[in-house]
Design a protein around this motif. Structure first.
Motif: not given
Ligand code: BGC
Ligand code: BGC
Length: 853
Positions: A790-804
């Protein structure tokens, strides 16, 4: 599909042990090329007793007469070699990518070469202008010749994929991709295009192009079909030498590898177009004879014409990766075929050899590879290779031979005598890029590459003084008309403004029609009411490159434009003309039925005016001369359809193409594609439109979740609306003890995607708690040693794209060739997230992310 053992087609396919067949193909290549330096003699035959399906017999391969060694150059090599340290020698056999390499690195490690991959242009844009390239070229070159700390410094050469013109350089003319040039079947034209491309490479300070592609694609599912000239080895062979002449000049003549030229690289040796199911980087499970007679045909002429480098293929033959295939690299290519230049690897292709990694692979050098393409892995590879030389695992003679070959090419090209790239002939001559002469050449290539497949009731030539409606998403997009390897790797989304010397197909039509007093209306959707007499529809495949273009079948799946709208225009009495853009022949019976005229336009590039020339026959002397260099399917299941097949049954055969006046009314075609329902599922999509497509499922901890809402003491999963009703998921972590995942009951191979720098991407938002979550992937394992990272990711309060970046997981121990959990989310008690659109893709602009930035 079974192949005929008899000679029964337009060209010879010696797919079996047939002496007549073999001799005639070699003679035919020589006759087609009619040039000095490409002489072959019929090699010995295999007797059935010696046939072993996975063993290579060099003696049955063609002997090629290659340019003789130059004693002066050989003497200089001896001298230079004696002055190089072992560290310098190791540097010479490694090529790094400009995206992962500074000028200081080049100097420190004394690397032999720099490349710029499809997404590695210097500067902030996906592409660079001439000055930006030149500045970078000067910096790398100057670093390479800096004498500090060495007895002799060896200058670098800089390579790039100029595969349809110098399409990485903004302003350069983009020529049709090879599939269109194959249809043109005009070796003089190909030589002229190669010469112009060499010139354009000089403008930006490049020395070396990774072209020509000499693949002979046999299965059109392959995402690189368009990079091959033809399914016929004859057409490929007839171009192999001419394109090398255009790039490098002619051996024995003044100007060979002189100021007007660049170094060429014949690729991908060998069998890239013969893999099972057309899988990119796959395995060619074919006979040695088929490998030789079909897939090596282009190398016979290109190597004979003095191609200085050959690129090894990612693919395997009979299970053995080409980068580690000593018999094919060393015994056949360098031995029997007398190739004296050097073999360069493909993008971390050495890392695919069993037992190798991207940063450690003595096997490749020992098999005969001379220069590793180690884009981002060059540093680790340098250290491990040095250690292997010191331990003797890589014999010094092998290292010396590799360096000797690299120096031979560099000396022949005169790079030791060259100034900084910006000071050389044509450097910075951006005016020439868009010159009338250049554009006329590309426009001629477009005209010649178009293949007219249907022309009922003499729909063509069309009347330019008429009231004309242009529809379709390809009409006003140079990017769509150009395909992959254009300004960026995948070639998508580049606006027309980034092609300052180009013209859209729409603009070309507008010019012709305006000049004749007609009127043009443009409606990309084709949905608006219209009373136009003629409807010209420009549509087809969206751009793709390499494995991203692999498909499950040859069905044309409409995207932004729906060709069904054409039926309505036809019903109201308009004449409908389709200009179909594609990187391969596709099953298009419904589209052909909806059209009075249908042109296979392939990927014509940046000279849209060439299409208008043919639509309106603006010059009465022009004629449709393009002929299919690939067979056109009758069913969407006919991906492997090649002239010479036993049961050859195309809709339009190899060599087909109408003229304006040919009377060949086409009846309505059947519209059953032959595909089973649901046959179009896309690889790399794990959750889309509210569902995990088969074979992927949702899971809570170790348990499969088939029904929503789902609830346990640890986890709740329910449907959520994002862009459409229930298109997303809401995941509530109650205890933090169980993870959420998208999983499959069996393992999937995503090593190509990982090697190709693709990303795990999804949309997410935080609903409860903070946004810090662990995002993971997992591979097949036994319970004792789970395989996941796993890698740590920070997700925001609005829908947004996450990429690893996939390689982050690979680097943390996930075997990407046996992926079973495509996404794992590990949340803590009290956290809730929205999740949508989980897939693997590549965004050229995204910054590689391992969650640690
Ligand atoms: C492709 C080659 C190309 C190289 C450098 C590879 O992935 O297979 O055709 O020359 O990248 O961009
Ligand atoms: C590079 C291409 C390369 C590909 C390999 C991309 O990121 O830009 O040049 O061919 O990776 O799969």
């Amino acid at each position: 599909m079974a192949r005929s053992t008899l000679i029964r087609s337009k060209f010879q396919r010696a797919g079996r042990l047939s002496a007549t067949g073999l001799t005639s193909i070699l003679v035919l290549s020589a006759a087609l090329t009619g040039c000095a330096g490409v002489e072959t003699e019929a090699p010995a035959e295999l007797t059935p007793a010696t046939v072993d399906t996975a063993t290579i017999h060099p003696e049955i391969w063609p002997v090629v007469e290659t340019p003789p060694l130059d004693p002066e150059i050989e003497a200089r090599i001896d001298d230079i070699l004696s002055k190089l340290t072992v560290e310098q020698k190791v540097g010479q056999v490694i090529q790094g990518d400009s995206g992962s390499l500074t000028a200081e690195d080049v100097k420190q490690y004394r690397l032999g070469s720099v490349l710029s991959g499809g997404n590695s242009a210097p500067g902030p844009l996906p592409y660079a202008d001439a000055q930006t390239w030149l500045d970078a070229a000067d910096a790398y070159f100057a670093a390479s010749i800096d004498p500090e700390g060495v007895e002799i410094a060896v200058p670098i050469i800089w390579g790039i994929d100029a595969v349809h013109g110098h399409a990485n350089l903004t302003g350069a003319v983009v020529y049709p991709h090879n599939i269109g040039l194959g249809a043109a079947n005009d070796p003089d034209l190909i030589e002229a295009i190669a010469r112009a491309t060499a010139h354009d490479l000089k403008v930006s300070g490049h020395d070396w192009t990774f072209a020509p592609t000499l693949a002979v694609p046999q299965n059109d599912r392959w995402g690189r079909t368009y990079e091959g000239f033809s399914e016929s080895p004859d057409i490929v062979a007839s171009y192999g030498d001419r394109i090398v002449y255009g790039l490098q000049g002619r051996v024995g003549e003044d100007g060979f590898l002189g100021v007007d030229t660049v170094i060429s690289s014949a690729k991908h040796y060998v069998g890239d177009g013969g893999t099972e199911n057309g899988i990119d980087q796959g395995d060619a499970k074919i006979s040695e004879e088929e490998l030789r007679d079909i897939h090596a045909a282009g190398y016979v002429t290109a190597v004979g014409a003095g191609a200085q480098t050959v690129m090894a293929s990612f693919s395997a033959w009979q299970g053995t990766r080409m980068h580690g295939h000593k018999p094919l690299l060393t015994d056949v290519l360098k031995g029997q075929m007398n190739f004296n230049g050097f073999i360069v690897g493909d993008w971390n292709g050495h890392g695919l050899i069993p037992g190798c990694t991207n940063t450690d692979c003595p096997q490749a050098l020992n098999a005969g590879l001379d220069m590793y393409m180690a884009p981002d892995s060059w540093r680790g590879l340098w250290h491990s290779t040095l250690a292997h030389v010191q331990s003797g695992e890589i014999p010094m003679e092998r290292l010396d031979d590799a360096v000797r070959r690299i120096l031979r090419v560099k000396l022949a090209y005169g790079v030791f005598e060259k100034d900084l790239p910006s000071q050389r002939a044509y450097a910075g001559d951006v005016e020439s890029l868009g010159s009338d002469e250049r554009r006329a050449l590309a426009r001629e290539a477009v005209r010649k590459s178009l293949v007219l497949l249907k022309n009922n009731d003499a729909a063509l030539p069309a009347d330019p003084s008429a009231n004309i409606l242009v529809v379709g998403d390809g009409a006003n997009s140079i990017a769509k008309a150009s395909g992959g390897w254009t300004l960026s790797w995948q070639g998508r989304d580049n606006p027309n403004e980034s092609f300052p010397n180009g013209q859209t197909i729409l603009d070309g039509i507008q010019d012709a029609v305006t000049a004749s007093g007609g009127a043009v209306t443009f409606d990309p959707t084709g949905l608006e009411d219209s009373d136009a007499d003629i409807v010209i529809a420009v549509y087809g495949e969206d751009p793709y490159a390499e494995f991203q273009g692999d498909v499950a079948n040859v069905d044309f799946v409409p995207n932004a434009f729906d060709p069904a709208t054409l039926t309505a225009h036809r019903a109201r009495g308009a004449t409908v003309i389709s200009v179909f853009l594609s990187g391969r022949p596709l099953w298009t019976n419904p589209e052909i039925n909806a059209s009075d005229a249908f042109i296979a336009a392939w990927l014509p590039g940046s000279e849209g005016g060439g299409i208008a020339d043919m639509l309106f026959r603006t010059n009465p002397d022009t004629e449709f001369t393009g002929r299919l260099s690939y067979s056109w399917p009758k069913l969407a299941t006919q991906a492997e359809l090649n002239v010479g097949d036993d049961d050859y049954d195309p809709l339009f055969p190899f060599g087909y193409g109408l003229t304006y006046t040919e009377d060949a009314a086409l009846e309505t075609l059947p519209e059953d594609s032959g595909l089973a329902p649901g046959a179009t599922a896309q690889k790399g999509v794990f959750f889309s439109r509210g569902e995990a497509p088969d074979p992927w499922t949702l899971a809570a901890g170790p348990n499969r979740v088939d029904q929503l809402p789902f609830g346990s003491a640890d986890l709740q999963i329910s449907a959520l609306n994002k862009d459409a009703q229930e298109d997303s998921l809401r995941i509530d972590f109650l205890s933090g003890a169980e993870s959420f995942s998208l999983t499959s009951s069996y393992a999937h191979d995503f090593s190509r995607e990982s090697n190709g720098a693709m990303e795990l991407a999804f949309s997410a938002k935080v609903i409860n708690g903070d946004g810090n979550v662990q995002v993971g992937m997992g591979c097949e394992s036994d319970d004792a040693t789970p395989c996941m990272a796993t890698v740590p990711v920070t997700i925001g309060g609005d829908w947004s794209e996450v990429r690893v970046t996939l390689s982050c997981f690979a680097g943390r121990g996930v075997s990407m060739d046996s992926l079973q959990d495509a996404l794992i989310l590990n949340g803590e008690a009290g956290q809730s997230f929205g999740l949508s659109d989980v897939r693997i893709e590549q965004d050229a602009d995204a910054i590689p992310n391992c969650g640690d930035a």
